[in-house]
Design a protein around this motif. Structure first.
Motif, mmCIF file in Angstrom:
data_model
loop_
_atom_site.group_PDB
_atom_site.id
_atom_site.type_symbol
_atom_site.label_atom_id
_atom_site.label_comp_id
_atom_site.label_asym_id
_atom_site.label_seq_id
_atom_site.Cartn_x
_atom_site.Cartn_y
_atom_site.Cartn_z
ATOM 1 N N GLN A 11 -18.709 -2.083 0.401
ATOM 2 C CA GLN A 11 -17.030 -1.931 0.355
ATOM 3 C C GLN A 11 -17.172 -1.827 -1.397
ATOM 4 N N ARG A 27 -17.773 1.666 -2.110
ATOM 5 C CA ARG A 27 -16.957 2.160 -1.599
ATOM 6 C C ARG A 27 -15.918 2.744 -2.599
ATOM 7 N N ARG A 71 -19.345 8.491 0.368
ATOM 8 C CA ARG A 71 -18.242 8.502 -0.837
ATOM 9 C C ARG A 71 -17.560 10.020 -1.247
ATOM 10 N N ALA A 85 -23.862 2.939 1.718
ATOM 11 C CA ALA A 85 -21.914 3.897 1.440
ATOM 12 C C ALA A 85 -22.122 5.074 0.038
#
Ligand code: C5P
Length: 247
Positions: free
Chosen positions: A208, A211, A247, A243
């Motif tokens: 996260q 991101r 992105r 991630a």
């Protein structure tokens, strides 16, 4: 192995997944730090030396790790009168580290930016500790709350000419437009799903955080306190890589 601390930094978007993980060597002395870096081997390319290890005699490790090709974040969170911050920063610049933290007070950041001179040392302003929430900021005398205080300090960091900010990955998306594309966003308070939160309040998972636009992730106990630190670091690098792909 990645380039040494003195190498010119690559652009934010091109940083390889592995080099985005900064492991906090929050251990009491050099022997414990060396034991941990040996266990981590090539899994980790970037280390953070903070107050515990620095005050435990660990500052010479900055040059040692840099000579081994590791990048080093000197997390001393300076905050003093301008003259002292400027001169201390100049001394720290000679150690061979890549990042140095100072508290994100305008005067302090300007002094550190002067102190690093032409050295490759990059200055990061610490906005609000990730162990603080609104209630604790208020207890310390700041009524504005975490969100507004981080935003204010981000604007001031840009004006002061520092290279990046330390903040929670929960705040990076909001702060990026304030600081522009060039500034590095470095995020502690990282916890893989299911990990113990400890004293941190504003926590985010590695995936996260990426991101949300974080450039570097600082991780201490979830790696150094794991039964298998190397496997824990590899799992975080894999989560960062996945991630980044998305992105
Ligand atoms: O063990 P943990 O992952 O919580 O370690 C986080 C590291 O990041 C610690 O070394 C701490 O000093 C540092 N840090 C932080 N919050 C900030 C700045 C630095 O947790 N705002």
């Amino acid at each position: 192995m990645s380039a040494s601390s003195a190498a010119a930094p690559v652009s934010r978007q091109q940083i390889p997944a592995r080099d985005r993980l900064i492991v906090a060597l929050d251990v009491p002395d050099v022997a414990a730090a060396r034991a941990m870096t040996r266990r981590l081997g090539d899994a980790v390319t970037f280390y953070k030396i903070g107050m515990e290890l620095a005050y435990g005699g660990g500052l010479p490790l900055v040059g040692e790790l840099a000579a081994e090709g590791r990048q080093v974040f000197v997390d001393l969170k300076l905050h003093d009168i301008s003259n002292t911050v400027e001169k201390a920063t100049a001394r720290i610049a000679g150690l061979g580290g890549r990042f140095l933290t100072v508290h994100a007070y305008p005067q302090t950041m300007r002094a550190a930016a002067r102190g690093r001179g032409d050295s490759p040392l990059q200055i990061l302003g610490v906005t609000v500790m990730t162990s603080y929430d609104d209630a604790e900021l208020l207890e310390a005398g700041y009524a504005a709350g975490v969100r507004d205080t981080v935003a204010l300090r981000a604007r001031q960091a840009r004006e002061a000419g520092v290279d990046g900010l330390v903040l929670s990955a929960g705040e990076t998306a909001e702060i990026r437009p304030i600081v522009g594309d060039g500034m590095l966003l470095v995020t502690p308070g990282i916890r893989p799903a299911g990990a113990d939160v400890g004293d941190q309040k504003r926590v985010v998972t590695p995936g996260q955080a990426i991101r949300n636009g974080a450039d570097y992730l600082v991780v201490g106990r979830p790696v150094t306190g794991a039964a298998d630190p190397r496997a824990a670091a590899e799992a975080i690098v894999a989560e960062i890589a996945a991630a980044l792909e998305a992105r």
